[in-house]
Design an enzyme around this catalytic site. Structure first.
Site, mmCIF file in Angstrom:
data_model
loop_
_atom_site.group_PDB
_atom_site.id
_atom_site.type_symbol
_atom_site.label_atom_id
_atom_site.label_comp_id
_atom_site.label_asym_id
_atom_site.label_seq_id
_atom_site.Cartn_x
_atom_site.Cartn_y
_atom_site.Cartn_z
ATOM 1 N N TRP A 195 17.818 -16.054 46.995
ATOM 2 C CA TRP A 195 18.515 -15.221 44.582
ATOM 3 C C TRP A 195 16.947 -15.603 44.157
ATOM 4 C CZ3 TRP A 195 23.541 -19.115 42.604
ATOM 5 C CH2 TRP A 195 24.209 -18.765 43.584
ATOM 6 N N LYS A 196 15.741 -15.269 44.292
ATOM 7 C CA LYS A 196 14.712 -15.220 43.777
ATOM 8 C C LYS A 196 14.418 -16.095 42.466
ATOM 9 C CE LYS A 196 13.962 -11.980 47.362
ATOM 10 N NZ LYS A 196 13.065 -10.827 47.592
ATOM 11 N N HIS A 215 7.199 -16.325 51.364
ATOM 12 C CA HIS A 215 7.553 -15.051 50.403
ATOM 13 C C HIS A 215 6.582 -14.328 50.181
ATOM 14 C CE1 HIS A 215 10.233 -11.655 48.573
ATOM 15 N NE2 HIS A 215 10.821 -12.429 49.544
ATOM 16 N N GLU A 222 6.211 -11.968 47.901
ATOM 17 C CA GLU A 222 6.746 -11.960 46.473
ATOM 18 C C GLU A 222 5.032 -13.588 46.034
ATOM 19 O OE1 GLU A 222 10.399 -12.114 45.530
ATOM 20 O OE2 GLU A 222 10.097 -9.956 46.263
ATOM 21 N N GLU A 260 10.086 -10.273 57.152
ATOM 22 C CA GLU A 260 10.207 -8.689 55.898
ATOM 23 C C GLU A 260 9.520 -7.690 55.299
ATOM 24 O OE1 GLU A 260 13.281 -11.765 53.452
ATOM 25 O OE2 GLU A 260 11.356 -11.601 52.730
ATOM 26 N N GLY A 291 17.906 -10.519 49.628
ATOM 27 C CA GLY A 291 17.784 -10.909 48.226
ATOM 28 C C GLY A 291 18.520 -10.448 47.584
ATOM 29 N N GLY A 292 18.940 -8.881 47.488
ATOM 30 C CA GLY A 292 19.693 -9.099 45.740
ATOM 31 C C GLY A 292 21.186 -8.570 46.171
#
Ligand code: 13P
Length: 249
Positions: free
Chosen positions: A10-11, A93, A95, A163, A230-231
């Site tokens: 869900w970040k 990740h 990010e 990813e 993710g989204g």
């Protein structure tokens, strides 16, 4: 046989009301034939664990510190994640590698601590667009795997997620051949390093713009054991489509 895994990241999204999505997922999949994992923000972990208690859904963190405790303001230890009811943690990740300058050695140190605490670690690897265009993808993935994955890894405590950075949140997805090439390469690397038994038991996830509409074809690729989403994991309806595709794969 590797048990398939649908993992949602869900970040930095979701507050209390988002737990309704978990309830809805649990309701839709009372007895899932694949593993389902949701990694909400740390603020929701405890409530999320309570929400999915006694269901086929597990929860996990999105990062943890390499130390077991101490003066690290704002950070969370692997034990703390466990204490919320989490059984897994996403590490490395792209990010985090980008926003927090995490290097392979940092990821490896975190993974060691997380494994020691009994968490399953999902270690992320992936190339940038520049690296892909320069035909460096496999070198990059190989280097990230040797640098980030600790020696104590097993089929139970390690999951590797491929990813590609350029596919995250962009709607762009590599071709099925490109995904297959990287996943076959990752499998071979794991088998070479850990032996066939362990190497074959580690689950390999694909992540990057996975949607209900493209999930089935991606799950048909060799050595793809599930997805890190993710989204499309934020809404139960979208994630359910992906889980169904994995159940049917
Ligand atoms: P998207 O599914 O939003 O592309 O994100 C993928 C991802 O980064 C999961 O960790």
């Amino acid at each position: 046989m590797r048990r398939k895994l649908a993992a949602g990241n869900w970040k930095m999204n979701g507050t209390g009301p988002a737990l309704a999505e978990l309830e809805s997922l649990a309701h839709t999949f009372p007895d899932p034939s694949v593993d389902i994992l949701i990694c909400p923000p740390a603020t929701l972990l405890h409530r999320a664990s309570q929400t999915v208690h006694h269901t086929g859904i597990a929860v996990g963190g999105q990062d943890c510190h390499a130390a077991t405790s101490g003066a690290h303001t704002g950070d969370l230890s692997a034990e703390m994640l466990k204490d919320t009811g989490a059984n897994s943690v996403i590490l490395g990740h792209s990010e985090r590698r980008e926003d927090h300058g995490e290097q392979n050695e940092d990821v490896r140190a975190k993974a060691r601590t997380a494994m020691d605490a009994g968490l399953t670690t999902i270690i992320c690897v992936g190339e940038s667009l520049e690296q892909r265009e320069a035909a460096n993808t496999l070198d990059i993935i190989g280097g990230q795997m040797s640098g980030s994955i600790p020696d104590q890894s097993t089929g139970e405590n390690l999951v590797v997620a491929y990813e590609p950075i350029w596919a995250i949140g962009t709607g762009k997805v590599p071709t099925l051949e490109e995904i297959g090439e990287v996943h076959d390469f990752m499998r071979a690397r794991l088998e070479r390093r850990f032996g066939e038994g362990v190497g074959r038991s580690v689950r390999l996830l694909y992540g990057g713009s996975v949607k209900p509409s493209n999930a089935a074809e991606i799950f048909g690729v060799s050595n793809v054991d599930g997805a890190l989403v993710g989204g499309a994991s934020l809404k139960a309806e979208d994630f359910s489509g992906i889980i169904r595709a994995l159940e049917g794969a």
